[in-house]
Design an enzyme around this catalytic site. Structure first.
Site, mmCIF file in Angstrom:
data_model
loop_
_atom_site.group_PDB
_atom_site.id
_atom_site.type_symbol
_atom_site.label_atom_id
_atom_site.label_comp_id
_atom_site.label_asym_id
_atom_site.label_seq_id
_atom_site.Cartn_x
_atom_site.Cartn_y
_atom_site.Cartn_z
ATOM 1 C CD GLU A 565 -2.877 1.218 2.354
ATOM 2 O OE1 GLU A 565 -3.627 2.205 2.481
ATOM 3 O OE2 GLU A 565 -2.943 0.216 3.095
ATOM 4 C CE LYS A 584 -9.349 -0.014 6.204
ATOM 5 N NZ LYS A 584 -8.058 -0.707 6.202
#
Length: 770
Positions: A565, A584
């Site tokens: 990420e 997410k």
């Protein structure tokens, strides 16, 4: 009169009261866009006119927090200089004074003063509560889902907005009973997901007072997925015009503007231009198709390095940096002591102290000046051209907040890399910095950063280039499996209880989303060599774009990361361009089969899991909440925030992830950009301030490096930082791995525990958890 100019037309001056929400500045952006559009229609298209338009737009909005000024100060010093008020969303309940602050007084004062007020979410509930309606927990709490909104009265706030438009909702409380002084303007229609099924939802979505200029909306017009937010605020501006009744143009006076959150923030981050301190010596080495050159350079060049620093793009999609903190300047900072210490490692476990200072300012601003003082002249080279590499721990969220943190902890650590090898997909760069000038303010920079002469730098680059070429012929053996028995600090039952507590707090309106985490610990042989082997095994099992192996020789500890990420990447030209890519939504991915006759079945199942993730209401809601949070963070420093790609799937070796790309442009420095968005919203939930307080109570431990960020500030103005997930921290023969997930009202506790184990497996495929 001063501050007036009829040629520019009238536009309302707005006070925004922030209820410590993580979406407030998205509302501010909508208001600023409206002011900018208004003044651009008067100001022409030249550069000077554009600057004047921007200045006027900024002068028409002031933001204060709900508890920073007394009601008397707001009443006497701010309200006389604004035309209307917007009260933001936020956590808590309208019945609790500490949740609503001065906003309650402003709403009550409307009876005497006549200032038009628009309340959003909590602000909407505050209006309802103040004028006799009942606000209670909703039977169907909704967070991050869109609803169709039925417009029942389009004569005022909803004028020109079609019934049935889509809007995003973040609320657990709702107006359950109206009073005679209020009127319903809009209701939700259709269904939302709740408790695993679709249920009808008809909550009140818009209200107005019968005689006073008070309007409220329960939904979030500022969300990226809401429709007609700009039109709704334009209608509020027109309603203000009708209520105020004056058409002369006024701006918010400078002494009132200075009371705003934005003005104070600008004063904190004031910067003095500095001349570049270094020049760069660079040599390019062609790779000629060599695979995994970074691992080869690490194995050959850094085989005996007692302090290696390796930012590792192990999925071969980007860049790797190979360097050493041996004999380099390293900055350490503790939130508890507020002390910054600069050291230089002289050997394994030994170091010299170059500089010590107890700060009276946030470390972030000190670090921005230090990054500014270590710039390099323009040069040709890769994205990283020497600079600062390191991490900011999760607890840096408390820097400057009054929370003193852990006494012995290092909360930020960055090493100044003045020589390194950078590996790109098709070439490698050997880089070294040369000092061009003496720095009077940062004397320690003169002792430890950069070569004293170009000849010395070129000699080092020449020798290192030879070693890199040798490394390209080195075969790197496969690492041995690493079997570590990992045990959680919170066992399964305790973690499930924490999930249920979190969901109760969400149902009470205390948060929209809570990112709960756990920590797994196991024993590993002490020392760098075992940590190296563990990392090489991790990167083999889970190659990632933001891998890292950083060994701290002073306390024999290391960071082993396979993060997928990106938190924030910046590059600087005339402005700073910012990119953020929150993750997410996670789904487990099975390894690709070796046998060709099993491939079609695997691919079909793999695609099914991707589509299941992409269509999940729960996962999309989690992602949207963080996207809107990131937009808010960026809107505190940017005039141009845009979502480039919303909710797409990126696949890694062990997991599928739902990712969104958000970009912005700003005049802020690279450290300032990072600080305004820290800690990562994907690791906190929303709203950040209240939710991080909840997390501290639920987890009752220090997260440390995990959930923070790791990356670099380059000497030519670029930076790239990853969220510290899929990461092991090794110290004193103990390995710890943090893992967790976002909790919403839709979360199913057993599924959340399964996600924790999936992420642990993605980090340590050889680990065993009970």
């Amino acid at each position: 009169m001063p501050g007036t100019n009829e040629a520019w037309g009238w536009h309302p001056r707005t006070l925004v009261v922030d209820n410590y929400d993580s979406y407030t500045y998205n509302l501010v952006a909508l208001l600023t866009d409206a002011a900018r559009a208004h003044y651009s229609s008067f100001g022409g298209s030249g550069e000077a006119s554009i600057e004047e338009t921007e200045r006027r737009a900024q002068e028409h909005i002031i933001v204060i927090r709900n508890d920073e000024y007394s009601w008397e100060t707001v009443r006497d010093s701010i309200l006389p200089h604004v035309d209307n008020v917007v009260i933001s969303p936020g956590p808590g309940t309208p019945a609790r004074r500490e949740d609503v602050g001065v906003g309650r007084d402003i709403i009550a004062h409307t009876q005497r003063d006549g200032h038009p007020v628009l309340g959003v979410c909590l602000g909407h509930q505050m209006i309802a509560h103040e004028y006799g309606a009942k606000v209670d927990q909703s039977v169907v709490p909704v967070h991050g889902q869109t609803s169709s909104i039925d417009v029942l009265d389009d004569s005022c706030l909803f004028h020109g907005i079609p019934s049935g438009f889509c809007a995003v909702r973040y609320h657990s409380l709702t107006v359950t009973r109206m009073s005679s002084s209020l009127r319903v303007l809009a209701r939700a229609a259709g269904t939302v997901e709740h408790a695993g099924r679709m249920v009808a939802s008809t909550d009140i979505m818009g209200i107005r007072h019968n005689t006073l200029p008070l309007w409220g909306v329960q939904f979030h017009p500022e969300s990226v997925c809401s429709e007609h937010g700009a039109r709704l605020l334009a209608n509020f501006a027109q309603l203000t015009r009708m209520a105020v009744g004056r058409l002369h143009v006024l701006r918010i006076p400078p002494h009132v503007q200075s009371m705003s959150v934005q003005a104070r923030d600008q004063r904190v981050w004031e910067r003095t231009p500095t001349e570049p301190r270094f020049s760069l010596v660079a040599r390019r080495v062609e790779l000629h198709g060599v695979v995994d050159a970074g691992a080869r350079v690490f194995a050959h060049v850094h085989s005996s390095d007692w302090a290696p620093v390796w930012l590792d793009g192990s999925d071969n999609s980007g860049m790797s940096v190979l360097a050493s903190s041996a004999h380099a300047a390293t900055v350490r900072y503790s939130v508890h002591s507020q002390q910054v210490r600069v050291v230089r490692a002289t050997g394994p476990g030994t170091e010299d102290t170059l500089y010590v200072q107890t700060l009276s300012e946030p470390f972030w601003t000190w670090m921005q000046r230090t990054v500014d003082a270590t710039r390099c002249v323009d040069s040709v080279g890769p994205a990283f051209r020497c600079g600062w590499i390191g991490h900011f721990a999760y607890e840096m969220k408390d820097d400057g907040s009054g929370d003193r943190g852990s006494e012995s902890a290092v909360d930020a650590q960055l090493t100044f890399v003045d020589r390194c090898v950078v590996v790109e997909p098709d070439c490698a760069w050997v880089l070294a910095l040369v000092r061009r000038a003496v720095d009077v303010e940062h004397e320690w920079l003169n002792q430890a950063c950069g070569f004293a002469s170009t000849a010395e730098a070129e000699a080092w680059v020449h020798g290192q280039t030879q070693r890199v070429r040798e490394a390209l012929d080195v075969d790197v053996p496969d690492p041995e499996p690493l079997h570590v028995q990992m045990r959680p600090l919170m066992d399964r039952a305790t973690y499930l209880d924490a999930i249920r507590t979190a969901q109760q707090l969400i149902a009470q309106g205390e948060s929209y989303e809570i990112c709960l985490t756990n920590e797994f610990q196991g024993l590993i042989a002490p020392g760098q060599m075992s940590a190296r082997q563990a990392y090489l095994r991790m990167r083999q099992n889970n190659p990632a774009p933001f891998g890292a192996f950083i060994w701290d020789s002073s306390n024999q500890s290391g960071i082993l990361s396979c993060s997928p990420e990106r938190f924030q990447r910046t590059r600087v030209d005339s402005e700073t361009e910012i990119e953020m890519k929150p993750i997410k939504g996670t789904s487990r991915r099975e390894p690709r089969p070796f046998l060709s006759n099993e491939y079609d079945e695997w691919r079909e199942e793999d695609e099914r899991r991707k589509q299941e993730l992409l269509s999940s209401v729960k996962e999309r809601a989690e992602n949207l909440m963080i996207v809107d949070l990131i937009r808010h963070d960026l809107n505190t420093i940017s005039h141009s925030v845009r979502v480039e790609r919303l909710m797409h799937i990126e696949s890694f070796a062990r997991v599928h992830q739902m990712v969104t790309t958000v970009r912005a442009r700003s005049c802020a420095g690279v450290v300032e950009c990072l600080a305004h968005c820290f800690p990562p919203g994907s690791m906190t939930g929303a709203p950040k301030t209240r939710t991080t307080q909840i997390i501290s109570q639920l987890e009752n431990r220090r997260r440390g490096v995990y959930s923070g960020v790791l990356g670099y500030f380059s000497t030519h103005g670029r930076s790239d930082w990853a969220v510290v997930i899929r990461t092991a921290v090794v110290a004193d023969g103990r390995m710890s791995v943090g893992t967790g997930g976002a909790l919403t009202i839709l979360s199913e506790p057993k599924a959340e525990w399964a996600e924790v184990e999936t992420k642990l497996h993605a980090t340590m495929a050889d680990s065993v958890s009970p």
